[in-house]
Scaffold this active site. Structure first.
Site, PDB file in Angstrom:
ATOM      1  N   PRO A   9       0.795  -1.226   0.000  1.00  0.00           N
ATOM      2  CA  PRO A   9       0.000   0.000   0.000  1.00  0.00           C
ATOM      3  C   PRO A   9       0.831   1.283   0.000  1.00  0.00           C
ATOM      4  O   PRO A   9       1.861   1.369   0.669  1.00  0.00           O
ATOM      5  CB  PRO A   9      -0.825  -0.105   1.293  1.00  0.00           C
ATOM      6  CG  PRO A   9      -0.098  -1.085   2.142  1.00  0.00           C
ATOM      7  CD  PRO A   9       0.550  -2.055   1.190  1.00  0.00           C
ATOM      8  N   ASN A  10       0.340   2.208  -0.787  1.00  0.00           N
ATOM      9  CA  ASN A  10       0.873   3.576  -0.874  1.00  0.00           C
ATOM     10  C   ASN A  10       2.182   3.696  -1.646  1.00  0.00           C
ATOM     11  O   ASN A  10       2.657   4.813  -1.880  1.00  0.00           O
ATOM     12  CB  ASN A  10       1.023   4.212   0.523  1.00  0.00           C
ATOM     13  CG  ASN A  10      -0.307   4.321   1.232  1.00  0.00           C
ATOM     14  OD1 ASN A  10      -1.246   4.910   0.681  1.00  0.00           O
ATOM     15  ND2 ASN A  10      -0.424   3.747   2.413  1.00  0.00           N
ATOM     16  N   ARG A  17       4.549  11.251  -2.383  1.00  0.00           N
ATOM     17  CA  ARG A  17       4.334  10.887  -1.004  1.00  0.00           C
ATOM     18  C   ARG A  17       5.580  11.198  -0.168  1.00  0.00           C
ATOM     19  O   ARG A  17       6.649  10.623  -0.407  1.00  0.00           O
ATOM     20  CB  ARG A  17       4.068   9.387  -0.985  1.00  0.00           C
ATOM     21  CG  ARG A  17       4.063   8.760   0.331  1.00  0.00           C
ATOM     22  CD  ARG A  17       4.084   7.246   0.211  1.00  0.00           C
ATOM     23  NE  ARG A  17       3.843   6.694   1.509  1.00  0.00           N
ATOM     24  CZ  ARG A  17       4.149   5.466   1.869  1.00  0.00           C
ATOM     25  NH1 ARG A  17       4.642   4.633   0.990  1.00  0.00           N
ATOM     26  NH2 ARG A  17       3.920   5.063   3.092  1.00  0.00           N
ATOM     27  N   TYR A  22      10.831   9.460   1.220  1.00  0.00           N
ATOM     28  CA  TYR A  22      10.870   8.432   0.163  1.00  0.00           C
ATOM     29  C   TYR A  22      11.534   8.902  -1.125  1.00  0.00           C
ATOM     30  O   TYR A  22      11.686   8.106  -2.051  1.00  0.00           O
ATOM     31  CB  TYR A  22       9.446   7.943  -0.125  1.00  0.00           C
ATOM     32  CG  TYR A  22       8.800   7.265   1.064  1.00  0.00           C
ATOM     33  CD1 TYR A  22       9.296   6.061   1.557  1.00  0.00           C
ATOM     34  CD2 TYR A  22       7.706   7.844   1.718  1.00  0.00           C
ATOM     35  CE1 TYR A  22       8.727   5.442   2.663  1.00  0.00           C
ATOM     36  CE2 TYR A  22       7.122   7.233   2.809  1.00  0.00           C
ATOM     37  CZ  TYR A  22       7.633   6.041   3.274  1.00  0.00           C
ATOM     38  OH  TYR A  22       7.065   5.428   4.368  1.00  0.00           O
ATOM     39  N   ASN A  73       8.025  -5.423  -0.583  1.00  0.00           N
ATOM     40  CA  ASN A  73       7.877  -4.239   0.266  1.00  0.00           C
ATOM     41  C   ASN A  73       6.408  -4.177   0.652  1.00  0.00           C
ATOM     42  O   ASN A  73       5.560  -3.752  -0.147  1.00  0.00           O
ATOM     43  CB  ASN A  73       8.296  -2.960  -0.452  1.00  0.00           C
ATOM     44  CG  ASN A  73       8.286  -1.761   0.471  1.00  0.00           C
ATOM     45  OD1 ASN A  73       7.684  -1.806   1.548  1.00  0.00           O
ATOM     46  ND2 ASN A  73       8.933  -0.677   0.075  1.00  0.00           N
ATOM     47  N   ALA A  76       2.964  -0.472   5.046  1.00  0.00           N
ATOM     48  CA  ALA A  76       2.547  -0.464   6.454  1.00  0.00           C
ATOM     49  C   ALA A  76       2.030  -1.823   6.917  1.00  0.00           C
ATOM     50  O   ALA A  76       2.003  -2.097   8.128  1.00  0.00           O
ATOM     51  CB  ALA A  76       1.488   0.614   6.678  1.00  0.00           C
ATOM     52  N   GLU A  97      12.260  -9.287   2.619  1.00  0.00           N
ATOM     53  CA  GLU A  97      11.556  -8.053   2.993  1.00  0.00           C
ATOM     54  C   GLU A  97      12.453  -6.863   2.659  1.00  0.00           C
ATOM     55  O   GLU A  97      13.636  -6.861   3.025  1.00  0.00           O
ATOM     56  CB  GLU A  97      11.295  -8.101   4.510  1.00  0.00           C
ATOM     57  CG  GLU A  97      10.741  -6.819   5.083  1.00  0.00           C
ATOM     58  CD  GLU A  97      10.748  -6.830   6.619  1.00  0.00           C
ATOM     59  OE1 GLU A  97      11.385  -7.716   7.232  1.00  0.00           O
ATOM     60  OE2 GLU A  97      10.120  -5.926   7.187  1.00  0.00           O
ATOM     61  N   HIS A  99      12.600  -2.368   2.389  1.00  0.00           N
ATOM     62  CA  HIS A  99      11.999  -1.057   2.662  1.00  0.00           C
ATOM     63  C   HIS A  99      12.909   0.029   2.119  1.00  0.00           C
ATOM     64  O   HIS A  99      14.144  -0.087   2.212  1.00  0.00           O
ATOM     65  CB  HIS A  99      11.807  -0.845   4.169  1.00  0.00           C
ATOM     66  CG  HIS A  99      10.908  -1.865   4.767  1.00  0.00           C
ATOM     67  ND1 HIS A  99       9.540  -1.830   4.635  1.00  0.00           N
ATOM     68  CD2 HIS A  99      11.183  -2.988   5.464  1.00  0.00           C
ATOM     69  CE1 HIS A  99       9.017  -2.877   5.232  1.00  0.00           C
ATOM     70  NE2 HIS A  99       9.988  -3.601   5.747  1.00  0.00           N
ATOM     71  N   ARG A 106      12.560   5.933  12.462  1.00  0.00           N
ATOM     72  CA  ARG A 106      11.264   6.588  12.262  1.00  0.00           C
ATOM     73  C   ARG A 106      10.357   6.349  13.481  1.00  0.00           C
ATOM     74  O   ARG A 106      10.861   6.117  14.576  1.00  0.00           O
ATOM     75  CB  ARG A 106      10.655   6.097  10.950  1.00  0.00           C
ATOM     76  CG  ARG A 106      11.553   6.424   9.743  1.00  0.00           C
ATOM     77  CD  ARG A 106      10.905   6.055   8.435  1.00  0.00           C
ATOM     78  NE  ARG A 106       9.654   6.778   8.246  1.00  0.00           N
ATOM     79  CZ  ARG A 106       8.742   6.443   7.329  1.00  0.00           C
ATOM     80  NH1 ARG A 106       8.960   5.417   6.526  1.00  0.00           N
ATOM     81  NH2 ARG A 106       7.633   7.152   7.221  1.00  0.00           N
TER      82      ARG A 106
HETATM   83  C1  DQA Z   1       8.023   1.406   3.787  1.00  0.00           C
HETATM   84  C2  DQA Z   1       8.045   1.726   5.279  1.00  0.00           C
HETATM   85  C3  DQA Z   1       6.685   1.497   5.893  1.00  0.00           C
HETATM   86  O1  DQA Z   1       6.716   1.793   7.274  1.00  0.00           O
HETATM   87  C4  DQA Z   1       5.673   2.386   5.227  1.00  0.00           C
HETATM   88  O2  DQA Z   1       4.387   2.149   5.761  1.00  0.00           O
HETATM   89  C5  DQA Z   1       5.680   2.295   3.759  1.00  0.00           C
HETATM   90  C6  DQA Z   1       6.966   2.200   3.072  1.00  0.00           C
HETATM   91  C7  DQA Z   1       9.393   1.726   3.126  1.00  0.00           C
HETATM   92  O3  DQA Z   1       9.593   1.268   2.006  1.00  0.00           O
HETATM   93  O4  DQA Z   1      10.207   2.447   3.706  1.00  0.00           O
HETATM   94  O5  DQA Z   1       4.648   2.356   3.115  1.00  0.00           O
HETATM   95  O6  DQA Z   1       7.785   0.025   3.617  1.00  0.00           O
END
Ligand code: DQA
Length: 145
Positions: A9-10, A17, A22, A73, A76, A97, A99, A106
């Site tokens: 998500p996102n 964003r 990011y 990835n 959240a 995993e 990120h 954070r």
């Molecule tokens: C993320 C870190 C997560 O905490 C966040 O919710 C994201 C992006 C990252 O790539 O740094 O959506 O996975």
């Protein structure tokens, strides 16, 4: 090796964003970066993204029969989705995993990853390069089997 890059998500909002966290590159830039791995490593790459937990789970199930490894990835969902943890445990291909940001620097809730123990490894804080390090881990894991 057939590799799936799966974004949660996102991540489709990259570029717009929180660019201070990011970066200013778009989601399309991230896809292009990942597809570029096929030029430099002995892999074929697919990249998928969903904002929905159930779709991510369906894609992981599908990946078990169609890919040799997943760079995930989970956004959240990383921090609270036991359903994603179970989905990773349910499949037999390795999942790394990744990120973009460094979760240790954070908000406290981001320091917890409930999927980490289901994954073979995790990489964070390197921006797009986290995905490339994730790929290297998958390639190394294949060499060791
Ligand atoms: C993320 C870190 C997560 O905490 C966040 O919710 C994201 C992006 C990252 O790539 O740094 O959506 O996975």
């Amino acid at each position: 090796m057939n590799i799936l890059v799966l974004n949660g998500p996102n991540l489709n909002m990259l570029g717009r964003r929180e660019p201070d966290i990011y970066g200013s590159k778009s989601y399309q830039d991230l896809e292009d970066y990942c597809y570029g791995f096929a030029d430099r490593y002995p892999v074929s790459i697919d990249v998928k993204q969903s904002n929905l937990e159930g779709i991510l789970i369906d894609i992981l199930h599908y990946a078990d029969d169609h890919y040799d490894g997943v760079i995930l990835n989970a956004g959240a969902f990383t921090h609270y989705s036991y359903a994603l943890y179970d989905a990773i445990k349910a499949i037999s291909i390795p999942v790394v995993e990744v990120h973009l940001s460094d979760l240790t620097k954070r908000e406290p809730f981001r320091t917890i990853s409930v999927i980490r123990d289901a994954c073979i490894d995790s990489v964070m804080g390197l921006g797009f390069q986290s995905y490339e390090e994730g790929l290297k881990i998958l390639l190394e894991s294949r060499d060791q089997t």
